[in-house]
Write a protein that holds these residues in place. Sequence first.
Motif, PDB file in Angstrom:
ATOM      1  N   GLU A 136       5.961   4.805  -5.750  1.00 54.77           N
ATOM      2  CA  GLU A 136       4.834   4.251  -6.220  1.00 54.77           C
ATOM      3  C   GLU A 136       4.997   2.726  -6.298  1.00 54.77           C
ATOM      4  OE1 GLU A 136       4.945   4.039 -10.934  1.00 54.77           O
ATOM      5  OE2 GLU A 136       4.849   6.112 -10.257  1.00 54.77           O
ATOM      6  N   ILE A 137       6.139   2.187  -6.294  1.00 59.62           N
ATOM      7  CA  ILE A 137       6.310   0.674  -6.074  1.00 59.62           C
ATOM      8  C   ILE A 137       6.618   0.256  -4.830  1.00 59.62           C
ATOM      9  CG2 ILE A 137       8.142  -1.147  -6.797  1.00 59.62           C
ATOM     10  CD1 ILE A 137       8.850   0.487  -9.272  1.00 59.62           C
ATOM     11  N   ALA A 138       7.353   0.979  -4.207  1.00 63.05           N
ATOM     12  CA  ALA A 138       7.635   0.643  -2.580  1.00 63.05           C
ATOM     13  C   ALA A 138       6.211   0.215  -1.853  1.00 63.05           C
ATOM     14  CB  ALA A 138       8.268   1.580  -1.895  1.00 63.05           C
ATOM     15  N   TYR A 139       4.927   1.334  -2.345  1.00 63.17           N
ATOM     16  CA  TYR A 139       3.970   1.331  -1.683  1.00 63.17           C
ATOM     17  C   TYR A 139       2.623   0.646  -2.360  1.00 63.17           C
ATOM     18  CZ  TYR A 139       5.805   3.100   2.502  1.00 63.17           C
ATOM     19  OH  TYR A 139       6.717   3.140   3.680  1.00 63.17           O
ATOM     20  N   LYS A 140       3.068  -0.008  -3.419  1.00 58.60           N
ATOM     21  CA  LYS A 140       1.963  -0.902  -4.190  1.00 58.60           C
ATOM     22  C   LYS A 140       1.430  -1.961  -3.226  1.00 58.60           C
ATOM     23  CE  LYS A 140       1.388  -3.219  -8.622  1.00 58.60           C
ATOM     24  NZ  LYS A 140       0.158  -3.444  -8.317  1.00 58.60           N
ATOM     25  N   GLU A 164      -2.288  -7.400  -2.899  1.00 58.54           N
ATOM     26  CA  GLU A 164      -3.578  -7.585  -2.455  1.00 58.54           C
ATOM     27  C   GLU A 164      -3.852  -9.154  -2.036  1.00 58.54           C
ATOM     28  OE1 GLU A 164      -6.658  -6.093  -4.848  1.00 58.54           O
ATOM     29  OE2 GLU A 164      -5.471  -4.513  -5.494  1.00 58.54           O
ATOM     30  N   GLU A 165      -2.923 -10.088  -2.590  1.00 62.54           N
ATOM     31  CA  GLU A 165      -3.260 -11.420  -2.104  1.00 62.54           C
ATOM     32  C   GLU A 165      -2.921 -11.654  -0.632  1.00 62.54           C
ATOM     33  OE1 GLU A 165       0.597 -11.848  -4.659  1.00 62.54           O
ATOM     34  OE2 GLU A 165      -1.294 -10.511  -4.823  1.00 62.54           O
ATOM     35  N   PHE A 166      -2.058 -10.549  -0.232  1.00 61.83           N
ATOM     36  CA  PHE A 166      -1.587 -10.985   1.214  1.00 61.83           C
ATOM     37  C   PHE A 166      -2.554 -10.043   2.401  1.00 61.83           C
ATOM     38  CE2 PHE A 166       3.166 -11.450  -0.063  1.00 61.83           C
ATOM     39  CZ  PHE A 166       2.827 -12.760  -0.544  1.00 61.83           C
ATOM     40  N   ASN A 167      -3.356  -9.281   1.683  1.00 62.55           N
ATOM     41  CA  ASN A 167      -4.399  -8.529   2.467  1.00 62.55           C
ATOM     42  C   ASN A 167      -5.082  -9.489   3.399  1.00 62.55           C
ATOM     43  OD1 ASN A 167      -6.674  -7.091   3.444  1.00 62.55           O
ATOM     44  ND2 ASN A 167      -6.290  -5.425   2.163  1.00 62.55           N
ATOM     45  N   GLY A 168      -4.977  -9.210   4.567  1.00 63.44           N
ATOM     46  CA  GLY A 168      -5.607 -10.121   5.724  1.00 63.44           C
ATOM     47  C   GLY A 168      -7.117 -10.124   5.614  1.00 63.44           C
ATOM     48  N   ALA A 169      -7.727  -9.210   4.874  1.00 60.75           N
ATOM     49  CA  ALA A 169      -9.036  -8.974   4.649  1.00 60.75           C
ATOM     50  C   ALA A 169      -9.713 -10.123   3.586  1.00 60.75           C
ATOM     51  CB  ALA A 169      -9.771  -7.666   4.070  1.00 60.75           C
ATOM     52  N   ILE A 192       4.490  -3.811  -0.996  1.00 58.91           N
ATOM     53  CA  ILE A 192       5.796  -4.268  -1.413  1.00 58.91           C
ATOM     54  C   ILE A 192       6.983  -4.112  -0.491  1.00 58.91           C
ATOM     55  CG2 ILE A 192       7.516  -4.167  -3.231  1.00 58.91           C
ATOM     56  CD1 ILE A 192       5.416  -4.009  -5.186  1.00 58.91           C
ATOM     57  N   VAL A 193       6.990  -2.881   0.270  1.00 59.32           N
ATOM     58  CA  VAL A 193       8.084  -2.558   0.928  1.00 59.32           C
ATOM     59  C   VAL A 193       8.197  -3.338   2.412  1.00 59.32           C
ATOM     60  CG1 VAL A 193       6.766  -0.742   2.396  1.00 59.32           C
ATOM     61  CG2 VAL A 193       9.485  -0.324   2.055  1.00 59.32           C
TER      62      VAL A 193
END
Length: 179
Positions: free
Chosen positions: A142-146, A149-154, A172-173
Amino acid sequence: MEKIKNIINNYFDRDFFWKHYENGSPKLINIYKRSDKFEQENPDLVNRILDKFHSDFPQYQIKRFRPFIKEDRGINFEVRIGASEVYVIWVSIFNFFLAWKLGNEIPFSSKTYIEQGESNIIDCIYTMVVIPFIDVEWLPREIAYKEIEEFNGANYSGYLEDDEIFDEPIFIVDTLART
């Protein structure tokens, strides 16, 4: 979670993921410095892990061992168990342990990620082979795949809606390992 936030703030920005092959991120130098520090703090870690693995698990094979610490943000290798089971083990320069099972699913996804307690053999490798040489934390799924959002290219200025690659989330991973 505070440790993860510090890693993200000190070592990564959107440019790291979206302009990596153009101008790149000014924070890339911090990753290289952390990689150097990791190697200095853990001299001969690669050989110690390999020797211990072969000693404790002679019936299993290591394939595709990648000691490219700077490029991969850690060391990683495949463990082959029998003819059909293949796992990827990752020891991050940020002192995290990550593991995935390769198979028919998309590799390095949350579906293939292995949490502590989900695989007896990976639990044994973690406790018997990795932990004796380096203090690493096994990151829960659940942490690794959180998503970060600020890095989302969209969310990136100049994003084109028909450019699908920019719509892929950064998790995060993705900061802890080059998957």
